[in-house]
Design a protein around this motif. Structure first.
Motif, PDB file in Angstrom:
ATOM      1  N   THR A  26      22.344   9.104 -21.917  1.00 41.93           N
ATOM      2  CA  THR A  26      23.181   8.501 -20.859  1.00 41.93           C
ATOM      3  C   THR A  26      23.398   7.014 -21.159  1.00 41.93           C
ATOM      4  N   LYS A  27      24.662   6.601 -21.066  1.00 39.42           N
ATOM      5  CA  LYS A  27      24.976   5.197 -21.359  1.00 39.42           C
ATOM      6  C   LYS A  27      25.472   4.449 -20.125  1.00 39.42           C
ATOM      7  N   ALA A  28      25.911   5.193 -19.086  1.00 36.89           N
ATOM      8  CA  ALA A  28      26.482   4.482 -17.934  1.00 36.89           C
ATOM      9  C   ALA A  28      26.506   5.366 -16.685  1.00 36.89           C
ATOM     10  N   LEU A  40      18.524   0.990 -10.843  1.00 42.00           N
ATOM     11  CA  LEU A  40      18.182   2.216 -11.567  1.00 42.00           C
ATOM     12  C   LEU A  40      18.719   2.159 -13.006  1.00 42.00           C
ATOM     13  N   ALA A  41      19.976   1.774 -13.137  1.00 36.77           N
ATOM     14  CA  ALA A  41      20.594   1.722 -14.470  1.00 36.77           C
ATOM     15  C   ALA A  41      19.855   0.733 -15.364  1.00 36.77           C
ATOM     16  N   VAL A  86      24.322   0.696 -18.189  1.00 34.99           N
ATOM     17  CA  VAL A  86      25.176  -0.116 -17.309  1.00 34.99           C
ATOM     18  C   VAL A  86      25.753   0.683 -16.138  1.00 34.99           C
ATOM     19  N   VAL A  87      26.142  -0.067 -15.096  1.00 35.23           N
ATOM     20  CA  VAL A  87      26.921   0.524 -13.998  1.00 35.23           C
ATOM     21  C   VAL A  87      28.359   0.031 -14.127  1.00 35.23           C
ATOM     22  N   MET A  88      29.295   0.990 -14.033  1.00 36.20           N
ATOM     23  CA  MET A  88      30.725   0.662 -14.038  1.00 36.20           C
ATOM     24  C   MET A  88      31.238   0.990 -12.643  1.00 36.20           C
ATOM     25  N   VAL A 143      26.404  -4.969 -10.621  1.00 38.55           N
ATOM     26  CA  VAL A 143      27.271  -4.103 -11.441  1.00 38.55           C
ATOM     27  C   VAL A 143      27.677  -4.841 -12.728  1.00 38.55           C
ATOM     28  N   ASP A 144      27.626  -4.118 -13.846  1.00 36.58           N
ATOM     29  CA  ASP A 144      27.894  -4.724 -15.154  1.00 36.58           C
ATOM     30  C   ASP A 144      29.391  -4.802 -15.465  1.00 36.58           C
ATOM     31  N   ILE A 145      30.118  -3.708 -15.173  1.00 36.23           N
ATOM     32  CA  ILE A 145      31.545  -3.644 -15.525  1.00 36.23           C
ATOM     33  C   ILE A 145      32.339  -3.291 -14.265  1.00 36.23           C
TER      34      ILE A 145
END
Ligand SMILES: Cc1ncc(COP(=O)(O)O)c(C=O)c1O
Length: 395
Positions: free
Chosen positions: A147-149, A171-172, A178-180, A198-200
């Protein structure tokens, strides 16, 4: 960067006139191609690609201006503007994921986003698990080594479900991923997901940011401890210039102009949405209202904590698809149309318009019912709007 101590409303209208012309509006550079100056060739070879204009698909002065202004109002470290909201989503996802990777996606997202995850990226060997992201344990259970995102919408289209951004980000980040978040229904006035970890962040700038139903565009922004600081520059050169979703200078100019009135418009739209929801909730033909600012909303408390304002988007349901269609067709001041976020109030029937290609069973899991009407509140006088909904509902 504008003085960060100024409020969003002031930063949105602030612009330092360019040297020379001192024009108070940034000019439009309608040029696809840029001539090399004496030092351009050497500078490009040395790696200074963004500082020199080359070719509009790789970037253009209007797009750069919009990038900087969007980064400022999103609270991002950088932003990249592209041709549409879907281009923002697809370029970010395809730039991040490789064959063999896995992504956890909320099961209620905009229809084209859902189909992109349900079909398109799986054709490239990327696997997807759909979950209800309001249940953080189910998100945790879906995570795998590959899992990447995690992908969510701040306020989901069209059920208005609110994603618990801080919990998802924690969690991420525990798992180094990351979270998008698609922030289109909120806009940076209602929520700035980077402030919640949030990253993105992805925006369909076509909606609230442009605000006048006259330009299509999208924006990706980042603020992340996990991604490299130059991640968006990598997306520009490795994904955007190859897939070709560049934003036109004219649309960048229109969207930049839109930002100046964004706070003002969203505040007025929110006032109208709140008044309309109160009125609809008391109407005998209305079975349910969906609005983060209404006490009946399942995440009302979370919405109050996470959103600066409950926003201009709402849904409500009447009995059947037929009744819902009759209401939308009878409206005169409000327009019956596909898009949202503009100055004019717009209604849409999610089940039989945007989500028509999605099988009924899947739509029901998403919480989309046949009698549901989605409303994007505009800036009209609220009394006129209520009168219009009253005649359309058959009073
Ligand atoms: C929540 C959401 N995200 C993304 C998009 C796609 O944006 P665009 O139409 O600018 O490609 C839409 C379009 O309606 C949307 O509602």
């Amino acid at each position: 960067m504008v003085n960060p101590e100024l409020s969003l409303a002031s930063r949105a209208v602030y612009y330092t006139p360019e040297e020379g012309t001192l024009s108070i509006s940034y000019p439009i550079f309608m040029s696809a191609n840029y001539q090399y100056a004496d030092d351009t060739y050497d500078r490009i070879v040395d790696g200074a690609r963004r500082e020199v204009n080359i070719y509009s698909r790789c970037g253009n002065p209007n797009e750069y201006k919009l990038d900087d202004q969007m980064a400022d109002i999103e609270g991002a470290t950088s932003a990249l503007s592209v041709a549409s909201g879907m281009a923002a989503i697809s370029h970010a996802v395809l730039g991040l994921l490789r064959t063999g990777d896995h992504i956890v996606v909320d099961l209620t997202t905009y229809s084209s986003t859902h189909e992109f995850f349900d079909h398109r990226i799986q054709d490239f060997g990327i696997s997807v698990t759909f979950v209800d992201s309001t249940d953080v344990d189910s998100v945790r259970a879906a995570l795998r080594d590959e899992t990447k995102a995690i992908y969510v919408e701040t306020i989901a289209n069209p059920t208005m479900k609110v994603a618990p951004l801080r919990q998802l980000a924690d969690l991420a980040h525990e798992h180094g991923i990351v979270v998008m978040c698609d922030n289109t229904f909120a806009s940076p006035v209602v929520c700035r997901p980077h402030e919640h970890g949030v990253d993105i962040v992805l925006e369909s700038a076509t909606k609230f940011i442009g605000g006048h139903n006259d330009a299509v565009g999208g924006v990706i922004s980042i603020n992340s401890q996990i991604l490299p600081a130059d991640w968006l520059e990598q997306i520009r050169w490795n994904t955007l210039t190859k897939l070709g979703g560049a934003l036109s200078p004219f649309n960048a100019w229109l969207l930049l102009r839109g930002i100046q009135t964004l706070p003002l418009r969203v505040e007025r739209m929110t006032e109208n949405a709140q008044r309309l929801v109160e009125w609809l909730a008391a109407h005998p033909k209305v079975r349910r209202v969906y609005y983060p600012g209404h006490e009946s909303h399942p995440q009302h408390e979370l919405a109050q904590a996470q959103l600066d304002l409950p926003g201009g988007m709402l849904s409500f349901s009447v009995g059947s698809e037929e009744e819902a269609a009759t209401v939308c067709k009878r409206l005169k001041l409000a327009s019956f149309a596909a898009s949202l976020g503009g100055v004019r109030t717009v209604t849409q029937l999610p089940a039989t318009m945007a989500f028509l290609d999605i099988p009924d069973e899947e739509r029901q899991t998403m919480g989309i019912t046949q009698g549901m009407i989605r409303v994007s509140a505009g800036i009209e006088k609220i009394d006129d709007l209520i009168a219009d909904f009253a005649q359309a509902l058959g009073e």
